[in-house]
Design a protein around this motif. Structure first.
Motif, mmCIF file in Angstrom:
data_model
loop_
_atom_site.group_PDB
_atom_site.id
_atom_site.type_symbol
_atom_site.label_atom_id
_atom_site.label_comp_id
_atom_site.label_asym_id
_atom_site.label_seq_id
_atom_site.Cartn_x
_atom_site.Cartn_y
_atom_site.Cartn_z
ATOM 1 N N SER A 149 -4.125 3.379 13.050
ATOM 2 C CA SER A 149 -2.763 3.339 12.547
ATOM 3 C C SER A 149 -2.764 3.560 11.044
ATOM 4 N N PHE A 150 -1.570 3.790 10.488
ATOM 5 C CA PHE A 150 -1.465 4.014 9.057
ATOM 6 C C PHE A 150 -1.809 2.766 8.254
ATOM 7 N N PHE A 151 -1.728 1.603 8.897
ATOM 8 C CA PHE A 151 -1.978 0.349 8.182
ATOM 9 C C PHE A 151 -3.456 -0.037 8.177
ATOM 10 N N ASP A 152 -4.292 0.778 8.837
ATOM 11 C CA ASP A 152 -5.727 0.474 8.829
ATOM 12 C C ASP A 152 -6.341 0.633 7.444
ATOM 13 N N GLN A 153 -5.684 1.409 6.579
ATOM 14 C CA GLN A 153 -6.216 1.590 5.233
ATOM 15 C C GLN A 153 -6.128 0.310 4.404
ATOM 16 N N GLY A 162 3.660 2.931 -1.715
ATOM 17 C CA GLY A 162 3.131 4.170 -2.274
ATOM 18 C C GLY A 162 1.964 4.722 -1.470
ATOM 19 N N HIS A 163 1.059 3.851 -1.056
ATOM 20 C CA HIS A 163 -0.099 4.301 -0.275
ATOM 21 C C HIS A 163 0.330 4.835 1.097
ATOM 22 N N LEU A 164 1.331 4.202 1.699
ATOM 23 C CA LEU A 164 1.812 4.674 2.997
ATOM 24 C C LEU A 164 2.460 6.050 2.873
ATOM 25 N N LEU A 196 3.609 13.059 -5.822
ATOM 26 C CA LEU A 196 3.641 11.646 -5.441
ATOM 27 C C LEU A 196 2.387 10.918 -5.905
ATOM 28 N N THR A 197 1.254 11.602 -5.909
ATOM 29 C CA THR A 197 0.022 10.987 -6.402
ATOM 30 C C THR A 197 0.133 10.667 -7.887
ATOM 31 N N GLY A 198 0.702 11.613 -8.665
ATOM 32 C CA GLY A 198 0.930 11.329 -10.080
ATOM 33 C C GLY A 198 1.887 10.171 -10.283
#
Length: 227
Positions: free
Chosen positions: A4-8, A168-170, A200-202
Motif C-alpha cells: 500500500s501507499f502507507f508502507d513507506q 507531501g510524501h503521499l 512537487l518535489t521542490g
C-alpha cells in the motif's frame, strides 16, 4: 505481496533491528564540526554564518533569560531539517512522519517552557489562563478553555509536523506511480505528470525546511510567554 501507499511510513527493520536509529544518527554526521584551524573552509564558514543568523533572528523577541535556550533550539532545528530532508532521498525513511517521535520531541520541550514559567513567574503564567477584563460569569468557562488550549499545544506541534510531511510524501508517491504506469501507453500525460512531480518535489523540500522552522518558532513563542 500487495503493498500500500502507507508502507513507506513503516519503520524498516533488518534482522529485527529498527533502522530508525540509523536514520536519527545520520544527520549528525552531515553537520560539520568546527576545526582547530584559524581559517575555516567556505562550507564551515557558511554553516556558522547561517547558524548565527538564524539564532539571532529566533532569539530577537525573547527576553534575556530565554537566550539560554539558543543552543537547544538551534540543535532541534538542524535535527528536524536533516530528518525531513533525509526522507526525500530514494530508499530512505523519514522518522518525522511518525507521530510518536514528533510527540517525544514536542511534549518535553513544551513541558519545560511551562515549568520554567511556573518556577520563575507563577503569577504571570497563571494569568495567561484568564484574560484581563473578563466578565465574572465567563471566568470559569474561559479558564477551562485556556487550560485545554494549553495542553493541546504539544499535540498540535506533533500532529502539524506529521500531517504535512505525510501528505507531501503521499502526493509524491501517487504522482510518481501514475507517471510510471502511464509511460508505456500515454507518454504525453506521463511527461506532464513527471513535470508536476519535479515541481512537487521542490515544494516538498521547502515544506520540510519550513515545518522545522515553524516547530521551533512556536516553541520559542511558548518560551517567550514564560520567561
Amino acid at each position: 505481496m500487495m503493498l500500500s501507499f502507507f508502507d513507506q511510513f513503516a519503520i524498516p527493520q533488518i534482522l529485527g533491528i529498527p533502522l530508525i536509529l540509523i536514520a536519527i544518527i545520520t544527520p549528525t554526521l552531515l553537520i560539520l564540526s568546527p576545526s582547530k584551524r584559524l581559517i575555516q573552509n567556505r562550507l564551515s564558514t557558511l554553516q556558522m554564518w547561517l547558524s548565527k543568523t538564524f539564532t539571532k533572528q529566533l532569539m530577537l523577541p525573547i527576553n534575556l533569560p530565554g537566550h539560554k535556550w539558543a543552543s537547544i533550539l538551534l540543535a532541534l532545528t538542524l535535527l528536524l531539517i536533516s530528518l525531513n530532508l533525509l526522507g526525500l532521498l530514494p530508499y530512505t525513511f523519514t522518522p518525522t512522519t511518525q507521530l510518536s517521535m514528533n510527540m517525544a520531541l514536542a511534549v518535553p520541550m513544551w513541558l519545560a517552557t511551562v515549568l520554567i514559567g511556573m518556577r520563575n513567574q507563577p503569577t504571570i503564567s497563571l494569568g495567561h489562563l484568564l484574560p484581563e477584563g473578563t466578565p465574572t460569569p465567563l471566568i470559569p468557562i474561559l479558564i477551562i478553555i485556556e487550560t485545554i488550549s494549553l495542553f493541546i499545544r504539544p499535540l498540535a506541534l506533533g500532529v502539524r509536523l506529521t500531517a504535512n510531511l505525510t501528505a507531501g510524501h503521499l502526493l509524491i508517491q501517487l504522482i510518481s506511480t501514475a507517471a510510471f504506469v502511464l509511460m508505456p501507453s500515454m507518454a504525453l500525460t506521463a511527461s506532464m505528470a513527471f513535470i508536476v512531480l519535479m515541481l512537487l518535489t521542490g515544494l516538498e523540500v521547502a515544506v520540510a525546511m519550513i515545518q522545522a522552522y515553524v516547530f521551533v518558532l512556536l516553541l520559542s513563542l511558548y518560551l517567550q510567554e514564560n520567561v
